[in-house]
Scaffold this motif. Structure first.
Motif, PDB file in Angstrom:
ATOM      1  N   THR A  91       2.061 -25.324  29.351  1.00  0.00           N
ATOM      2  CA  THR A  91       0.998 -26.307  29.521  1.00  0.00           C
ATOM      3  C   THR A  91       0.695 -26.512  30.996  1.00  0.00           C
ATOM      4  O   THR A  91       1.596 -26.812  31.790  1.00  0.00           O
ATOM      5  CB  THR A  91       1.396 -27.642  28.872  1.00  0.00           C
ATOM      6  OG1 THR A  91       1.514 -27.455  27.452  1.00  0.00           O
ATOM      7  CG2 THR A  91       0.363 -28.720  29.156  1.00  0.00           C
ATOM      8  N   ALA A  92      -0.566 -26.335  31.365  1.00  0.00           N
ATOM      9  CA  ALA A  92      -0.979 -26.433  32.767  1.00  0.00           C
ATOM     10  C   ALA A  92      -2.483 -26.226  32.852  1.00  0.00           C
ATOM     11  O   ALA A  92      -3.125 -25.829  31.871  1.00  0.00           O
ATOM     12  CB  ALA A  92      -0.269 -25.380  33.611  1.00  0.00           C
ATOM     13  N   VAL A  93      -3.007 -26.465  34.034  1.00  0.00           N
ATOM     14  CA  VAL A  93      -4.360 -26.014  34.352  1.00  0.00           C
ATOM     15  C   VAL A  93      -4.226 -24.602  34.916  1.00  0.00           C
ATOM     16  O   VAL A  93      -3.429 -24.362  35.826  1.00  0.00           O
ATOM     17  CB  VAL A  93      -5.052 -26.933  35.370  1.00  0.00           C
ATOM     18  CG1 VAL A  93      -6.439 -26.388  35.719  1.00  0.00           C
ATOM     19  CG2 VAL A  93      -5.161 -28.354  34.812  1.00  0.00           C
ATOM     20  N   TYR A  94      -5.015 -23.690  34.346  1.00  0.00           N
ATOM     21  CA  TYR A  94      -4.955 -22.290  34.746  1.00  0.00           C
ATOM     22  C   TYR A  94      -6.174 -21.943  35.595  1.00  0.00           C
ATOM     23  O   TYR A  94      -7.309 -22.275  35.242  1.00  0.00           O
ATOM     24  CB  TYR A  94      -4.914 -21.396  33.514  1.00  0.00           C
ATOM     25  CG  TYR A  94      -3.556 -21.366  32.855  1.00  0.00           C
ATOM     26  CD1 TYR A  94      -3.060 -22.490  32.203  1.00  0.00           C
ATOM     27  CD2 TYR A  94      -2.762 -20.229  32.891  1.00  0.00           C
ATOM     28  CE1 TYR A  94      -1.805 -22.483  31.617  1.00  0.00           C
ATOM     29  CE2 TYR A  94      -1.505 -20.202  32.305  1.00  0.00           C
ATOM     30  CZ  TYR A  94      -1.038 -21.336  31.673  1.00  0.00           C
ATOM     31  OH  TYR A  94       0.214 -21.315  31.077  1.00  0.00           O
ATOM     32  N   TYR A  95      -5.910 -21.288  36.706  1.00  0.00           N
ATOM     33  CA  TYR A  95      -6.951 -20.913  37.654  1.00  0.00           C
ATOM     34  C   TYR A  95      -6.949 -19.396  37.847  1.00  0.00           C
ATOM     35  O   TYR A  95      -5.881 -18.774  37.864  1.00  0.00           O
ATOM     36  CB  TYR A  95      -6.696 -21.537  39.017  1.00  0.00           C
ATOM     37  CG  TYR A  95      -6.627 -23.047  39.032  1.00  0.00           C
ATOM     38  CD1 TYR A  95      -5.429 -23.717  38.817  1.00  0.00           C
ATOM     39  CD2 TYR A  95      -7.775 -23.804  39.285  1.00  0.00           C
ATOM     40  CE1 TYR A  95      -5.363 -25.091  38.833  1.00  0.00           C
ATOM     41  CE2 TYR A  95      -7.714 -25.194  39.314  1.00  0.00           C
ATOM     42  CZ  TYR A  95      -6.502 -25.822  39.088  1.00  0.00           C
ATOM     43  OH  TYR A  95      -6.453 -27.187  39.102  1.00  0.00           O
ATOM     44  N   CYS A  96      -8.138 -18.835  38.040  1.00  0.00           N
ATOM     45  CA  CYS A  96      -8.204 -17.472  38.545  1.00  0.00           C
ATOM     46  C   CYS A  96      -8.668 -17.526  39.999  1.00  0.00           C
ATOM     47  O   CYS A  96      -9.341 -18.481  40.418  1.00  0.00           O
ATOM     48  CB  CYS A  96      -9.108 -16.580  37.699  1.00  0.00           C
ATOM     49  SG  CYS A  96     -10.842 -17.030  37.657  1.00  0.00           S
TER      50      CYS A  96
END
Length: 124
Positions: A91-96
């Motif tokens: 669980t997290a905010v995912y960034y590219c």
């Protein structure tokens, strides 16, 4: 204008799967490495995977190795992160992010452009 837009996040049960997409514009993917990072509340940002678009070399953090797969579709200017066997700790905010050059590491400071992030929540 360089832009990265993530999508595909959501709520999934433990053991489930999601596929994140990162659509890039404003530059040619061939000369970049695209990385995936995540940040959970109260934790530092973690580099989890990257793909050197020109030569296809991929790198994974130990925390996701064997469960996550990064791939690219040059024709669509899109990089994907397929996530299997998800765990609550994913669980997290995912960034590219995009970094100029091939074969960059998972260190965030090597990347020049970032997306806005997409939330992934894994329930137990």
């Amino acid at each position: 204008q360089v832009q990265l837009v993530e999508s595909g996040g959501g709520l999934v049960q433990s053991g489930g799967s999601l596929r994140l997409s990162c659509v890039v514009s404003g530059f040619t993917l061939d000369y970049y490495t695209i990385g995936w990072f995540r940040q959970a509340p109260g934790k530092e940002r973690e580099g989890i995977s990257c793909i050197s678009v020109g030569d296809g070399v991929t790198t994974y953090a130990d925390s996701v190795k064997g469960r996550f797969t990064v791939s690219r579709d040059n024709a669509k200017n899109t990089v994907y992160l397929q996530m299997l066997s998800l765990k609550p700790e994913d669980t997290a905010v995912y960034y590219c992010a995009a970094g100029i050059g091939w074969d960059l590491s998972l260190a965030g400071n090597e990347y020049d452009y970032w997306g806005q992030g997409t939330q992934v929540t894994v329930s137990s």
